[in-house]
Design a protein around this motif. Sequence first.
Motif, PDB file in Angstrom:
ATOM      1  N   VAL A 101     -11.756  -7.636 -55.821  1.00 60.90           N
ATOM      2  CA  VAL A 101     -10.655  -7.317 -56.669  1.00 60.90           C
ATOM      3  C   VAL A 101     -11.107  -8.874 -57.929  1.00 60.90           C
ATOM      4  O   VAL A 101     -10.895  -9.443 -57.627  1.00 60.90           O
ATOM      5  CB  VAL A 101      -9.016  -8.173 -56.435  1.00 60.90           C
ATOM      6  CG1 VAL A 101      -8.270  -7.227 -57.359  1.00 60.90           C
ATOM      7  CG2 VAL A 101      -8.764  -6.952 -55.192  1.00 60.90           C
ATOM      8  N   LEU A 114     -11.790  -9.941 -50.232  1.00 66.81           N
ATOM      9  CA  LEU A 114     -10.282  -9.993 -52.091  1.00 66.81           C
ATOM     10  C   LEU A 114     -11.308 -10.139 -53.374  1.00 66.81           C
ATOM     11  O   LEU A 114     -10.981  -9.747 -54.280  1.00 66.81           O
ATOM     12  CB  LEU A 114      -9.486 -11.018 -51.617  1.00 66.81           C
ATOM     13  CG  LEU A 114      -8.342  -9.837 -50.227  1.00 66.81           C
ATOM     14  CD1 LEU A 114      -7.811 -11.234 -50.049  1.00 66.81           C
ATOM     15  CD2 LEU A 114      -7.793  -9.072 -50.824  1.00 66.81           C
ATOM     16  N   LYS A 126      -1.481 -10.410 -50.187  1.00 63.65           N
ATOM     17  CA  LYS A 126      -2.272 -10.839 -49.528  1.00 63.65           C
ATOM     18  C   LYS A 126      -2.213 -12.265 -50.067  1.00 63.65           C
ATOM     19  O   LYS A 126      -3.292 -12.845 -50.139  1.00 63.65           O
ATOM     20  CB  LYS A 126      -3.412 -10.532 -50.181  1.00 63.65           C
ATOM     21  CG  LYS A 126      -3.998  -8.858 -49.334  1.00 63.65           C
ATOM     22  CD  LYS A 126      -4.129  -8.620 -47.923  1.00 63.65           C
ATOM     23  CE  LYS A 126      -4.277  -7.364 -47.830  1.00 63.65           C
ATOM     24  NZ  LYS A 126      -4.557  -7.057 -46.032  1.00 63.65           N
ATOM     25  N   MET A 161      -1.791 -10.234 -55.930  1.00 55.43           N
ATOM     26  CA  MET A 161      -1.600  -9.887 -54.858  1.00 55.43           C
ATOM     27  C   MET A 161      -1.083 -10.309 -53.996  1.00 55.43           C
ATOM     28  O   MET A 161      -1.016 -11.448 -52.721  1.00 55.43           O
ATOM     29  CB  MET A 161      -3.205 -10.034 -54.450  1.00 55.43           C
ATOM     30  CG  MET A 161      -4.605  -9.816 -55.402  1.00 55.43           C
ATOM     31  SD  MET A 161      -4.997  -7.855 -55.083  1.00 55.43           S
ATOM     32  CE  MET A 161      -5.296  -8.172 -53.239  1.00 55.43           C
TER      33      MET A 161
END
Length: 390
Positions: free
Chosen positions: A213, A210, A335, A332
């Motif tokens: 991102v 992640l 997540k 997100m």
Amino acid sequence: MSQNKNLALISLMLSFFCMGFVDLVGTASNYVKAEQDLSDTVANILPSLVFFWFLIFSVPTSVLMNKIGKKQTVLLSLIVTAFALLLPVFGNSFPLMLVAFSLLGIGNTLMQTSLNPLMALVSGGENLASQLTFGQFVKAIASFMAPLIAGWGYKALIPTFGLDWRVLFAIYFVVSVIATLLLWSTPIREEASTQKQPAIGTQFVNCFRLLGVPVVLLSFLGIMCHVGIDVGTNTTAPKLLMERTNMTLDEAGFATSLYFIFRTVGCLTGSYFLRVLKTRTFFIISVVMMAASMALMCVGDTKTLLYIGIALVGYGNSNVFSMCFAQALTAMPDKQNEVSGLMIMGLFGGTIFPLLMGFASDAMGQIGAVAVMAIGVVYLFTYIKQLKTA
């Protein structure tokens, strides 16, 4: 049922108080530096070591919670914290302090990662934001009390026990034991997860992926800067006063309390301002206050100017973590567990900044340490464009 919930909330708030024990590292490192005639570089290893463990244990703690539950993880964190606080009671040698601060960092990593989810479980989502904000207020009480207790112990010298400023550790040890026993005896029901968890290695890979991102990475760096400035001010503020105004260490320790007082006020008022102002607007106001603080700490040569600078960074920095954290979570939403682990790992900034500040202050005086913190403030200005205008 309501009585059990109230008891659970009281036990969790006492745990938040114990979470604030990590902020005693700035005060303690200054006393260790003075007693053992250490350089700033060596003395700053102590607070850096505390926050190093956020890099190592944040993500594993989220995996551990899946196995043993949130309450058991918080209890484990309190036990580790209590043991860390007990060690300095028996001596103040640098190696012993290294061990104690390492254990304090490990315990706080476990606590930071597990206590907020446990609060969410107990509250059931009802008034969660206000309860978490109040938890941060309780945590800050422990933070600004630390230098006051240490200063009192340093003056009184506690002749019966010979603890001087280390009476701080003894008092906080007793509180941590009480918090452990109260939480252990409080019934909190956790539903066992029926969802099959992927292999541990896969969980780690999915989490760190992640960081690719942009908003997650930039928020992670924002939290690193926030914590670096927080720990840096905690450690450097008394040194600035001693260098510029010739105050003694126990007198200058009030600067750390002043910082945490204004950070506490910022936590309480920030929850209101974030409801009536756009997040981006309040973030800009916060960072401008921090920039003004850096300027005052660079050029200020009186107690008044330095106290104003310390107060400004205390208030300005108080809500940066929550704004960066919320920005990453909302970006997100599917997540959130993984993003939460990464954001807590960003507390590793408390390791990097003090080390760099130690090198800079040994070379240039405390203005070098302030310059390192100012770099973090500059980054937070660049983060503004990540915040939604709505």
